[in-house]
Design a protein around this motif. Structure first.
Motif, PDB file in Angstrom:
ATOM      1  N   ALA A 135     -12.970   0.760  -7.319  1.00 19.69           N
ATOM      2  CA  ALA A 135     -11.771   0.226  -6.656  1.00 19.69           C
ATOM      3  C   ALA A 135     -11.865   0.428  -5.146  1.00 19.69           C
ATOM      4  CB  ALA A 135     -10.526   0.912  -7.204  1.00 19.69           C
ATOM      5  N   ASN A 136     -12.363   1.590  -4.730  1.00 25.69           N
ATOM      6  CA  ASN A 136     -12.514   1.823  -3.294  1.00 25.69           C
ATOM      7  C   ASN A 136     -13.480   0.828  -2.669  1.00 25.69           C
ATOM      8  OD1 ASN A 136     -10.784   3.942  -3.472  1.00 25.69           O
ATOM      9  ND2 ASN A 136     -12.369   5.518  -3.589  1.00 25.69           N
TER      10      ASN A 136
ATOM     11  N   TYR B  12       1.873   2.020  -3.370  1.00 30.21           N
ATOM     12  CA  TYR B  12       0.816   2.780  -4.060  1.00 30.21           C
ATOM     13  C   TYR B  12       0.926   4.265  -3.729  1.00 30.21           C
ATOM     14  CZ  TYR B  12      -3.819   4.889  -4.394  1.00 30.21           C
ATOM     15  OH  TYR B  12      -4.851   5.762  -4.627  1.00 30.21           O
TER      16      TYR B  12
ATOM     17  N   LEU C 240     -13.441   7.733 -15.198  1.00 29.53           N
ATOM     18  CA  LEU C 240     -12.340   7.529 -14.262  1.00 29.53           C
ATOM     19  C   LEU C 240     -12.816   7.679 -12.816  1.00 29.53           C
ATOM     20  CD1 LEU C 240      -9.590   6.817 -15.271  1.00 29.53           C
ATOM     21  CD2 LEU C 240      -8.942   9.203 -15.173  1.00 29.53           C
TER      22      LEU C 240
ATOM     23  N   ILE D 283     -14.035  -2.186  -3.686  1.00 29.57           N
ATOM     24  CA  ILE D 283     -13.377  -3.502  -3.617  1.00 29.57           C
ATOM     25  C   ILE D 283     -12.568  -3.603  -2.330  1.00 29.57           C
ATOM     26  CG2 ILE D 283     -11.577  -4.929  -4.625  1.00 29.57           C
ATOM     27  CD1 ILE D 283     -12.466  -4.042  -7.354  1.00 29.57           C
ATOM     28  N   ILE D 284     -11.797  -2.567  -2.046  1.00 28.64           N
ATOM     29  CA  ILE D 284     -10.995  -2.596  -0.819  1.00 28.64           C
ATOM     30  C   ILE D 284     -11.908  -2.660   0.403  1.00 28.64           C
ATOM     31  CG2 ILE D 284      -9.242  -1.402   0.519  1.00 28.64           C
ATOM     32  CD1 ILE D 284      -8.380  -0.011  -1.915  1.00 28.64           C
TER      33      ILE D 284
ATOM     34  N   PHE E 257     -14.544  10.715 -20.421  1.00 25.53           N
ATOM     35  CA  PHE E 257     -13.485   9.828 -19.956  1.00 25.53           C
ATOM     36  C   PHE E 257     -13.175  10.096 -18.478  1.00 25.53           C
ATOM     37  CE2 PHE E 257      -9.280   8.378 -19.150  1.00 25.53           C
ATOM     38  CZ  PHE E 257      -9.139   7.250 -19.916  1.00 25.53           C
ATOM     39  N   ILE E 258     -13.087  11.385 -18.131  1.00 22.02           N
ATOM     40  CA  ILE E 258     -12.776  11.741 -16.743  1.00 22.02           C
ATOM     41  C   ILE E 258     -13.888  11.254 -15.809  1.00 22.02           C
ATOM     42  CG2 ILE E 258     -12.435  13.693 -15.169  1.00 22.02           C
ATOM     43  CD1 ILE E 258     -10.090  13.324 -16.906  1.00 22.02           C
TER      44      ILE E 258
ATOM     45  N   PHE F 269       0.829  -1.207   0.000  1.00 25.58           N
ATOM     46  CA  PHE F 269       0.000   0.000   0.000  1.00 25.58           C
ATOM     47  C   PHE F 269       0.863   1.255   0.000  1.00 25.58           C
ATOM     48  CE2 PHE F 269      -2.871   3.270   1.561  1.00 25.58           C
ATOM     49  CZ  PHE F 269      -3.934   3.068   0.723  1.00 25.58           C
TER      50      PHE F 269
ATOM     51  N   LEU G 195      -4.614  -0.361  -7.194  1.00 28.55           N
ATOM     52  CA  LEU G 195      -5.348  -0.244  -5.932  1.00 28.55           C
ATOM     53  C   LEU G 195      -6.343  -1.400  -5.776  1.00 28.55           C
ATOM     54  CD1 LEU G 195      -5.533   1.690  -3.567  1.00 28.55           C
ATOM     55  CD2 LEU G 195      -7.326   2.910  -4.761  1.00 28.55           C
ATOM     56  N   SER G 196      -7.055  -1.742  -6.860  1.00 30.77           N
ATOM     57  CA  SER G 196      -7.982  -2.865  -6.777  1.00 30.77           C
ATOM     58  C   SER G 196      -7.231  -4.150  -6.453  1.00 30.77           C
ATOM     59  CB  SER G 196      -8.731  -3.057  -8.099  1.00 30.77           C
ATOM     60  OG  SER G 196      -9.152  -1.844  -8.612  1.00 30.77           O
TER      61      SER G 196
ATOM     62  N   ILE H 105      -6.358  10.715  -1.861  1.00 32.80           N
ATOM     63  CA  ILE H 105      -5.423  10.809  -2.982  1.00 32.80           C
ATOM     64  C   ILE H 105      -6.193  10.946  -4.293  1.00 32.80           C
ATOM     65  CG2 ILE H 105      -3.654   9.583  -4.286  1.00 32.80           C
ATOM     66  CD1 ILE H 105      -2.712   8.353  -1.716  1.00 32.80           C
ATOM     67  N   GLY H 106      -7.243  10.111  -4.431  1.00 31.78           N
ATOM     68  CA  GLY H 106      -8.030  10.133  -5.650  1.00 31.78           C
ATOM     69  C   GLY H 106      -8.654  11.497  -5.886  1.00 31.78           C
TER      70      GLY H 106
ATOM     71  N   ALA I 236      -7.067   6.278   0.034  1.00 30.27           N
ATOM     72  CA  ALA I 236      -7.248   6.222  -1.416  1.00 30.27           C
ATOM     73  C   ALA I 236      -8.228   7.293  -1.877  1.00 30.27           C
ATOM     74  CB  ALA I 236      -7.732   4.837  -1.823  1.00 30.27           C
TER      75      ALA I 236
ATOM     76  N   ILE J 282       1.833  12.686  -9.101  1.00 33.67           N
ATOM     77  CA  ILE J 282       1.292  14.045  -9.052  1.00 33.67           C
ATOM     78  C   ILE J 282       2.396  15.051  -9.352  1.00 33.67           C
ATOM     79  CG2 ILE J 282       1.546  14.436  -6.552  1.00 33.67           C
ATOM     80  CD1 ILE J 282      -1.562  15.347  -8.564  1.00 33.67           C
TER      81      ILE J 282
ATOM     82  N   LEU K  27      -6.102  13.857  -7.294  1.00 33.30           N
ATOM     83  CA  LEU K  27      -5.758  13.563  -8.678  1.00 33.30           C
ATOM     84  C   LEU K  27      -6.860  13.989  -9.635  1.00 33.30           C
ATOM     85  CD1 LEU K  27      -4.031  10.090  -8.345  1.00 33.30           C
ATOM     86  CD2 LEU K  27      -2.976  12.275  -8.830  1.00 33.30           C
ATOM     87  N   PHE K  28      -8.118  13.803  -9.217  1.00 37.89           N
ATOM     88  CA  PHE K  28      -9.196  14.155 -10.136  1.00 37.89           C
ATOM     89  C   PHE K  28      -9.371  15.660 -10.242  1.00 37.89           C
ATOM     90  CE2 PHE K  28     -10.497   9.752  -9.296  1.00 37.89           C
ATOM     91  CZ  PHE K  28     -10.188   9.321 -10.561  1.00 37.89           C
TER      92      PHE K  28
ATOM     93  N   GLY L 152      -6.463  -4.287  -2.836  1.00 39.38           N
ATOM     94  CA  GLY L 152      -7.647  -4.645  -2.059  1.00 39.38           C
ATOM     95  C   GLY L 152      -7.924  -6.136  -2.097  1.00 39.38           C
TER      96      GLY L 152
ATOM     97  N   ILE M 237      -5.496   2.839 -10.508  1.00 40.57           N
ATOM     98  CA  ILE M 237      -6.757   2.281 -10.016  1.00 40.57           C
ATOM     99  C   ILE M 237      -6.705   0.749 -10.050  1.00 40.57           C
ATOM    100  CG2 ILE M 237      -9.190   2.042 -10.585  1.00 40.57           C
ATOM    101  CD1 ILE M 237      -8.983   5.063 -11.456  1.00 40.57           C
TER     102      ILE M 237
ATOM    103  N   ILE N 179     -14.727   4.484 -11.915  1.00 43.57           N
ATOM    104  CA  ILE N 179     -13.931   3.269 -11.736  1.00 43.57           C
ATOM    105  C   ILE N 179     -13.076   3.377 -10.472  1.00 43.57           C
ATOM    106  CG2 ILE N 179     -11.808   3.764 -13.034  1.00 43.57           C
ATOM    107  CD1 ILE N 179     -12.089   1.021 -14.285  1.00 43.57           C
ATOM    108  N   SER N 180     -12.700   4.603 -10.109  1.00 42.32           N
ATOM    109  CA  SER N 180     -11.911   4.704  -8.878  1.00 42.32           C
ATOM    110  C   SER N 180     -12.792   4.433  -7.661  1.00 42.32           C
ATOM    111  CB  SER N 180     -11.244   6.074  -8.783  1.00 42.32           C
ATOM    112  OG  SER N 180     -12.122   6.989  -8.213  1.00 42.32           O
TER     113      SER N 180
END
Lengths: 503, 138
Positions: free
Chosen positions: B39-40, A132, B32, B42-43, B28-29, A129, A173-174, B83-84, B80, A140, B87-88, A177, A170, B35-36
């Motif tokens: 992913a969150n 990541y 994104l 999933i964790i 597209f954004i 992690f 990250l998945s 951070i996400g 996450a 960034i 980035l966005f 997880g 992403i 999908i992020s």
């Protein structure tokens, strides 16, 4: 112990803060040089400690592994940090004469140092992690560096770079997880044992492939490399050079780390994919380069092609192949960063990086021609330069494994690399300048000349040294590969590392 | 509960792939972002989702009950998300700037960095001229 591991991360961060505060004056750029020099010193101390003691590890905070924040360095991590220090310092010096004041005031040097901190963090962390998080730090700051200046080409390339890299994080990250769900740990050393006990090995392979794709995007392997040639030729030369030298190599490092330490349960499957990827990456990269007519765009495609060689070393997964991969990583960072720096000087004195618009460099700037020839021949794999030994080790490893086709591909790609280099040579150095300009190094002020040429010459000398005296470097790479193939020491050291008191 | 979250993740990923395949960069954004969040989730799901048993350690015990939710993935998700978010924010600003400067959101028309024909873009030429001018001044 912990400070040795933490300084290569702390120094660039501290420098970044100072450089940001002093961004309006000339102090900022000198702070950046000073900080990079400090990073190099601390990385050499780290390297000496690792050479002395084998693997070292420390727990930040007061939690023992596998719960604490682990920093760990084996020989591979240590050498990557040293090489980061070397290129970081070289490019910080180069930036003295290359980066415009406007970009400095926008915080170029601070972003540059954060990038170095992120790269060092990724090399030194012992936790997925945290890897990541370091990737994000790196990303960034690289976003900022890439679009600093805001020309149309930069914004265009930036969109491709940003979006594809975000998808990769992403996926990463998945994967993190899902892996945590299966094993209950994210400490890489702990994972080495934990993945053996997963009751669903099929799912583990799925996660392994997710990591492969995520790191594959970072490393720019086939078919995930499209962001790289779209963006690397757009920013300032120093930015191109540090990206070309370090960023993709963090992806390769992560691939090597995870696929030697964690995902070794189904080598026949995962490493066969890697072998195909390696071959296709080499070929597409070099063919793409052959179609380009711009100094930096040719070099960008060659990054892709060279990444294939490193992945090949990992895919073969024999001791000799990993020796080759480690050797190749080190060689490539030095040579590729250097070629971009040469491209920058050519642009300064001849006016462009577009091969059709420049020329005559050999006649009027023979020193630059020599400084180009050394890394260019090294990249193509001419003896006695460093690239020769790197390719020699990998191709020998491939032949020992009976991989005649992949060895043939690697050799053919080397030949095509020479084609691209001769193309640059012919256009930029031999043919007369189309506008009748006489590109002389004396066009630059003495101060700029020193700042631009010193790092190029130093990196070229380094290539020659590795090439002429490869024995100690190969021995070092051999030891690093042994550690990678037999991670018991790494695992034991990390899990036994006592938490540091009084942080 | 896990099944519901799994279906949710599937729907989010499907929607985001649909959005990301569009030529419009703004779409597209948005893809994104979706999908992020997938992913969150999933964790989040990987740490067990148990509404009934709080992760509290009973008196005299050293570990919480076995079926209690694991708090670590939740901490990871928080990191996450933060951070996400950063980035966005950057990605959105970038797209906006690109729209201002390039005058289009269609990714097929964004060919400044990689021009179709092998001739340098005008933007590149202007930059190069400034570069030379700078040296001439020095």
């Amino acid at each position: 112990m912990s400070w040795i591991l933490a300084t290569p991360i702390i120094i660039p961060f501290a420098t970044a803060v100072l450089a940001f505060l002093f961004r309006h004056g000339p102090e900022g750029r000198w702070l950046s040089v000073l900080g990079s020099a400090g990073l190099l010193v601390s990385s050499i101390i780290l390297m000496l400690t690792v050479l002395d003691e084998g693997v070292i590890a420390a727990q930040m905070g007061q939690w023992p592994a596998p719960f604490g924040i682990t920093l760990a360095a084996d020989l591979l991590s240590a050498v990557m940090v040293v090489i980061t220090g070397i290129t970081g310092l070289a490019i910080a010096i180069y930036a003295l004469a290359d980066v415009e004041q406007r970009k400095e005031q926008l915080g170029y040097h601070a972003l540059y140092q954060v990038l170095l901190a992120g790269v060092c963090g990724a090399f030194l962390t012992g936790d997925l992690f945290n890897l990541y998080v370091w990737f994000e730090v790196m990303l960034i700051s690289s976003f900022g560096l890439l679009i600093l200046g805001g020309t149309r080409a930069q914004l265009d390339g930036g969109i491709r770079y940003v979006t594809l890299n975000l998808i990769s994080t992403i996926l990463f990250l998945s994967g993190v997880g899902l892996l945590y769900g299966m094993t209950g740990t994210l400490n890489m050393a702990d994972l080495h044992g934990a993945v053996q006990e997963v009751d669903n090995p099929g799912l583990l392979v799925v996660v392994a492939v997710m990591f492969m794709i995520a790191f594959g995007v970072k490393a720019a392997v086939f078919p995930l490399f499209f962001w790289l040639p779209a963006s690397y030729h757009t920013p300032a030369i120093s930015v191109s050079a540090i990206f070309a030298g370090l960023l993709t190599k963090v992806g390769v490092y992560s691939l090597i780390r995870t696929f030697t330490l964690i995902f070794t349960t189904d080598i026949a499957y995962t490493h066969t994919i890697l072998l195909w990827v390696a071959g296709l990456t080499m070929v597409t990269g070099v063919l793409g380069a052959a179609a380009m007519n711009d100094f930096r765009r040719i070099l960008s495609f060659h990054i892709v092609s060279q990444i294939g060689y490193m992945v090949l070393g990992l895919a073969l997964f024999t001791p000799l192949a990993l020796v080759g991969a480690v050797f190749y990583l080190v060689h490539h960072i030095i040579v590729k960063a250097n070629l971009f720096l040469v491209a920058g000087v050519a642009r300064r004195i001849a006016g462009s990086t577009e091969l059709g618009q420049i020329g005559g460099l050999y006649k009027t700037a023979p020193l630059l021609a020599l400084l180009f020839l050394i890394p260019a021949f090294s990249l193509a794999g001419f003896p006695p330069l460093s690239g020769f030994w790197a390719k020699f080790l990998l191709i020998k490893a491939a032949l020992e494994e009976g991989g005649y086709i992949i060895a043939g591909v690697a050799l053919a790609v080397g030949l095509l690399t020479i084609f691209s280099m001769t193309k640059i040579w012919g256009y930029a150095f031999w043919k007369p300048h189309p506008a009748g300009l006489e590109p002389r190094l004396s066009r630059l002020s003495a101060r700029d000349r020193a700042a631009l040429l010193t790092p190029i010459a130093a990196l070229a000398v380094l290539t020659c040294i590795i090439g002429l005296f490869p024995e100690p470097f190969v021995q070092f790479a051999t030891r690093a590969a042994e550690q990678l193939l037999d991670p018991q020491t790494y695992v034991q050291t990390v899990l036994a590392a006592a938490p540091e008191a009084g942080q | 509960m896990e099944l519901l979250v799994a279906i949710m993740v599937g729907v989010l990923v499907a929607a985001s792939v649909h959005l990301m395949l569009a030529r419009n960069v703004l779409r597209f954004i948005f893809g994104l972002v979706l999908i992020s969040n997938a992913a969150n989730l999933i964790i989040f799901a990987s740490g067990r989702l148990t509404p009934e048993s709080p992760p509290l350690i009973a008196e005299g015990e050293t570990t919480p009950a076995l079926d209690a939710a694991n708090a670590l993935p939740q901490a990871l998700v928080l990191t996450a998300i933060v951070i996400g978010f950063g980035l966005f924010a950057f990605a959105l600003t970038l797209v906006y700037r690109a729209y201002q400067n390039l005058g289009t959101l269609n990714s097929d028309e964004m060919r400044v960095a990689e021009p179709q024909a092998q001739k340098p873009s005008t933007a590149g030429q202007v930059a190069e001229k400034q570069y030379i001018a700078r040296d001439a001044d020095a």
